[in-house]
Design an enzyme around this catalytic site. Sequence first.
Site, mmCIF file in Angstrom:
data_model
loop_
_atom_site.group_PDB
_atom_site.id
_atom_site.type_symbol
_atom_site.label_atom_id
_atom_site.label_comp_id
_atom_site.label_asym_id
_atom_site.label_seq_id
_atom_site.Cartn_x
_atom_site.Cartn_y
_atom_site.Cartn_z
ATOM 1 N N ASP A 40 -6.120 0.312 -4.818
ATOM 2 C CA ASP A 40 -6.637 1.273 -4.278
ATOM 3 C C ASP A 40 -7.276 0.787 -2.838
ATOM 4 O O ASP A 40 -7.466 -0.503 -2.677
ATOM 5 C CB ASP A 40 -7.525 2.430 -5.073
ATOM 6 N N LYS A 45 0.458 2.427 -7.535
ATOM 7 C CA LYS A 45 -0.909 2.467 -7.769
ATOM 8 C C LYS A 45 -1.161 3.780 -8.886
ATOM 9 O O LYS A 45 -1.703 3.373 -10.048
ATOM 10 C CB LYS A 45 -1.622 2.956 -6.755
#
Length: 403
Positions: free
Chosen positions: A289, A271
């Site tokens: 996320d 991420k």
Amino acid sequence: MGEQAPDGAEEPTKATKPAAVEALPGAASEAAPASSGAPRGSSAKKTAGRTAKKVTPAKKVTPAKKASPATKAAAEKVVPVKAASKKAVSEKAVSKKAVSKKAVGGARVSTKAVAGQGASKSAASGAGAARKAAKKTVPAAPAPPRNESRTALVRRARRINRELAEVYPYAHPELDFENPFQLVVATVLSAQTTDLRVNQTTPALFARYPTPEDLAAADPEEVEEILRPTGFFRAKTKSVIGLSRALRDDFGGEVPGRLEDLVKLPGVGRKTAFVVLGNAFGRPGVTVDTHFQRLVRRWQWTAETEPDKIEKAVGELFPKSEWTMLSHHVIFHGRRICHARKPACGACPIAPLCPAYGEGETDPEKARKLLKYEKGGFPGQRLNPPQSYLDAGGRPAPPLGAG
């Protein structure tokens, strides 16, 4: 157990007991000819005999061959009794105070039961009116897609992204940064806290340690004190000092521009790597996320729960060139409208395309009160947001310690 009659309720008279009431219709019809002077014959004898049997349930009357004056008098007395009984029952049934006193056949009716039935009917009618009013003001929820084909899913997903692009043309990464090093450090610090808190903390950090070499040689206790507001400050201090040392020792003090190199840095996962690649190097990536995960499942883009599988499944629905801005659109929408606990469904621009419509507040007025950041008229998360955000009505966030 049945309810007892209220105190003061009258006992039914003998004339209104079941046996007597059943006799009244026959007695009235048969007694009329006898009192009007009709011819006396065998039919009159039989009629008088039947009348005498029904009128006196307590004593058995032997039918006479002739209708005696006493029999005619008894039949004539029965008729006014019936009329009086009917009149009394109708009057007391209409009266609110005497509902429970008498009823046809001598049965007792509970006043509480009658009132309860009235209240239940009133409540039912009120609930029905409320439902009708709700149907008028609240739009019907779209039916969730059933057996949606792959082609239909792709079309719906891309249409949602186009709608969000019109709502958030100013979408951007909500972390303040001036170079790749600041972005990678800020992204690591954003775990388990808000971007706003990170943006309020990093100015002091980068003012003291502007380069990877500076932060790599920093005193951990001093860094911990600066990072304390972000939470988990000891673990985060270890990560940012560790990745600074890796940048210094392995990459010449520069942040690498490849995914496989970024994920080797302490505290950096896929991420964080895609955030850096997409926003610092312009290389497309899907940022998965918590907001992204929540929304793509609500929209039924995928049923996967692991970030790397979500990334792959969603990435296959869109051209690679759209991945970075898709991430911004979805994350912006998740922070402003499609909240985790109470989505503002009534103010959502993509409600007709959302299978999860109705999970949150559907009333438009109430939903508008749930909007956050620039949509709700509040400051954003960046202290130094892009000009496009300011042009759209957004306001900068206040610095740490400011009202």
